[in-house]
Design a protein around this motif. Structure first.
Motif, mmCIF file in Angstrom:
data_model
loop_
_atom_site.group_PDB
_atom_site.id
_atom_site.type_symbol
_atom_site.label_atom_id
_atom_site.label_comp_id
_atom_site.label_asym_id
_atom_site.label_seq_id
_atom_site.Cartn_x
_atom_site.Cartn_y
_atom_site.Cartn_z
ATOM 1 N N HIS A 76 -9.731 10.840 -9.030
ATOM 2 C CA HIS A 76 -9.635 12.301 -9.086
ATOM 3 C C HIS A 76 -8.989 12.735 -10.401
ATOM 4 O O HIS A 76 -8.025 12.110 -10.862
ATOM 5 N N PRO A 77 -9.502 13.803 -11.025
ATOM 6 C CA PRO A 77 -8.936 14.256 -12.303
ATOM 7 C C PRO A 77 -7.424 14.501 -12.270
ATOM 8 O O PRO A 77 -6.737 14.251 -13.256
ATOM 9 N N MET A 78 -6.899 14.949 -11.143
ATOM 10 C CA MET A 78 -5.458 15.198 -11.045
ATOM 11 C C MET A 78 -4.640 13.909 -11.055
ATOM 12 O O MET A 78 -3.450 13.923 -11.342
ATOM 13 N N ASP A 79 -5.283 12.785 -10.726
ATOM 14 C CA ASP A 79 -4.568 11.520 -10.534
ATOM 15 C C ASP A 79 -4.902 10.454 -11.566
ATOM 16 O O ASP A 79 -4.477 9.321 -11.438
ATOM 17 N N ARG A 80 -5.660 10.790 -12.569
ATOM 18 C CA ARG A 80 -6.155 9.780 -13.508
ATOM 19 C C ARG A 80 -5.063 9.103 -14.331
ATOM 20 O O ARG A 80 -5.303 8.081 -14.950
ATOM 21 N N ASP A 81 -3.860 9.643 -14.308
ATOM 22 C CA ASP A 81 -2.765 8.995 -15.030
ATOM 23 C C ASP A 81 -2.025 7.978 -14.155
ATOM 24 O O ASP A 81 -1.024 7.408 -14.571
ATOM 25 N N THR A 82 -2.536 7.745 -12.952
ATOM 26 C CA THR A 82 -1.934 6.784 -12.036
ATOM 27 C C THR A 82 -2.898 5.626 -11.798
ATOM 28 O O THR A 82 -4.064 5.839 -11.493
ATOM 29 N N ALA A 83 -2.409 4.425 -11.936
ATOM 30 C CA ALA A 83 -3.230 3.231 -11.674
ATOM 31 C C ALA A 83 -3.270 2.963 -10.174
ATOM 32 O O ALA A 83 -2.289 3.211 -9.459
ATOM 33 N N ILE A 84 -4.385 2.429 -9.714
ATOM 34 C CA ILE A 84 -4.546 2.123 -8.299
ATOM 35 C C ILE A 84 -3.475 1.136 -7.832
ATOM 36 O O ILE A 84 -2.984 1.220 -6.705
ATOM 37 N N GLY A 85 -3.079 0.235 -8.698
ATOM 38 C CA GLY A 85 -2.030 -0.726 -8.350
ATOM 39 C C GLY A 85 -0.698 -0.060 -8.061
ATOM 40 O O GLY A 85 0.051 -0.498 -7.190
ATOM 41 N N GLU A 86 -0.393 1.011 -8.803
ATOM 42 C CA GLU A 86 0.845 1.748 -8.563
ATOM 43 C C GLU A 86 0.833 2.371 -7.174
ATOM 44 O O GLU A 86 1.833 2.340 -6.450
ATOM 45 N N LEU A 87 -0.298 2.958 -6.809
ATOM 46 C CA LEU A 87 -0.422 3.577 -5.491
ATOM 47 C C LEU A 87 -0.311 2.532 -4.389
ATOM 48 O O LEU A 87 0.421 2.719 -3.413
ATOM 49 N N MET A 88 -1.008 1.414 -4.559
ATOM 50 C CA MET A 88 -0.961 0.365 -3.540
ATOM 51 C C MET A 88 0.451 -0.184 -3.397
ATOM 52 O O MET A 88 0.933 -0.402 -2.288
ATOM 53 N N ALA A 89 1.142 -0.396 -4.515
ATOM 54 C CA ALA A 89 2.515 -0.911 -4.475
ATOM 55 C C ALA A 89 3.423 0.040 -3.715
ATOM 56 O O ALA A 89 4.262 -0.389 -2.921
ATOM 57 N N MET A 90 3.248 1.324 -3.943
ATOM 58 C CA MET A 90 4.071 2.311 -3.247
ATOM 59 C C MET A 90 3.793 2.288 -1.744
ATOM 60 O O MET A 90 4.708 2.359 -0.936
ATOM 61 N N LEU A 91 2.529 2.153 -1.381
ATOM 62 C CA LEU A 91 2.161 2.220 0.031
ATOM 63 C C LEU A 91 2.498 0.950 0.803
ATOM 64 O O LEU A 91 2.698 1.015 2.018
ATOM 65 N N ILE A 92 2.592 -0.190 0.139
ATOM 66 C CA ILE A 92 2.906 -1.419 0.859
ATOM 67 C C ILE A 92 4.355 -1.859 0.704
ATOM 68 O O ILE A 92 4.768 -2.819 1.316
ATOM 69 N N SER A 93 5.140 -1.146 -0.096
ATOM 70 C CA SER A 93 6.537 -1.519 -0.280
ATOM 71 C C SER A 93 7.314 -1.230 1.005
ATOM 72 O O SER A 93 6.907 -0.404 1.813
ATOM 73 N N PRO A 94 8.449 -1.914 1.178
ATOM 74 C CA PRO A 94 9.265 -1.645 2.364
ATOM 75 C C PRO A 94 9.669 -0.170 2.407
ATOM 76 O O PRO A 94 9.907 0.441 1.374
ATOM 77 N N ARG A 95 9.710 0.336 3.596
ATOM 78 C CA ARG A 95 10.056 1.758 3.763
ATOM 79 C C ARG A 95 11.506 1.998 3.340
ATOM 80 O O ARG A 95 12.352 1.124 3.437
ATOM 81 N N ASN A 96 11.731 3.222 2.876
ATOM 82 C CA ASN A 96 13.106 3.612 2.557
ATOM 83 C C ASN A 96 13.948 3.590 3.823
ATOM 84 O O ASN A 96 13.479 3.949 4.884
ATOM 85 N N GLY A 97 15.164 3.169 3.681
ATOM 86 C CA GLY A 97 16.094 3.214 4.827
ATOM 87 C C GLY A 97 16.437 4.649 5.161
ATOM 88 O O GLY A 97 16.194 5.574 4.367
ATOM 89 N N PRO A 98 17.038 4.903 6.309
ATOM 90 C CA PRO A 98 17.356 6.272 6.733
ATOM 91 C C PRO A 98 18.348 6.967 5.829
ATOM 92 O O PRO A 98 18.402 8.182 5.775
ATOM 93 N N ASP A 99 19.143 6.191 5.058
ATOM 94 C CA ASP A 99 20.145 6.786 4.175
ATOM 95 C C ASP A 99 19.586 7.180 2.819
ATOM 96 O O ASP A 99 20.245 7.858 2.053
ATOM 97 N N GLN A 100 18.350 6.721 2.521
ATOM 98 C CA GLN A 100 17.796 6.966 1.190
ATOM 99 C C GLN A 100 16.946 8.226 1.171
ATOM 100 O O GLN A 100 16.162 8.459 2.068
ATOM 101 N N ALA A 101 17.142 9.008 0.139
ATOM 102 C CA ALA A 101 16.344 10.223 -0.029
ATOM 103 C C ALA A 101 14.962 9.854 -0.534
ATOM 104 O O ALA A 101 14.773 8.835 -1.171
ATOM 105 N N LEU A 102 14.006 10.735 -0.302
ATOM 106 C CA LEU A 102 12.651 10.505 -0.794
ATOM 107 C C LEU A 102 12.561 10.766 -2.261
ATOM 108 O O LEU A 102 13.173 11.523 -2.849
#
Length: 102
Positions: A76-102
């Motif tokens: 998508h034109p809005m997202d072309r500055d992001t690599a697919i690997g960056e998105l995948m890494a974000m989505l498969i990384s361990p979830r933030n703990g309850p104390d961590q802000a988004l």
């Protein structure tokens, strides 16, 4: 208020890609079941991802192994500055703990 089951933030293409990133030898049947689509739909999506260059398919015996080309940009034109690997890494990384802000 809309029922949360009516829509999701990620497309079926993203869900299929996540399955493959988590298990590069995943069977289409298993991917389809995880995503909640037919095996035929999973097959079409995999073909789209291979044709677009996001995945490379390699035959290993009776199974396929897929390799992500993580350096490719999102489509998508809005997202072309992001690599697919960056998105995948974000989505498969361990979830933030309850104390961590988004």
């Amino acid at each position: 208020m809309a029922d949360m089951q009516e829509w999701t933030f990620l497309t079926n293409h993203a869900h299929v890609l996540l399955c493959v990133v988590r298990d590069p030898q995943a069977r289409l049947r298993d991917i389809a079941e995880q995503v909640g689509i037919t095996e035929r739909a999973a097959q079409r999506i995999m073909a789209d991802l291979v044709e677009a260059g996001y995945l490379e398919r390699e035959r290993e015996g009776r199974r396929n192994r897929y390799r992500l080309h993580a350096e490719l940009s999102l489509r998508h034109p809005m997202d072309r500055d992001t690599a697919i690997g960056e998105l995948m890494a974000m989505l498969i990384s361990p979830r933030n703990g309850p104390d961590q802000a988004l």
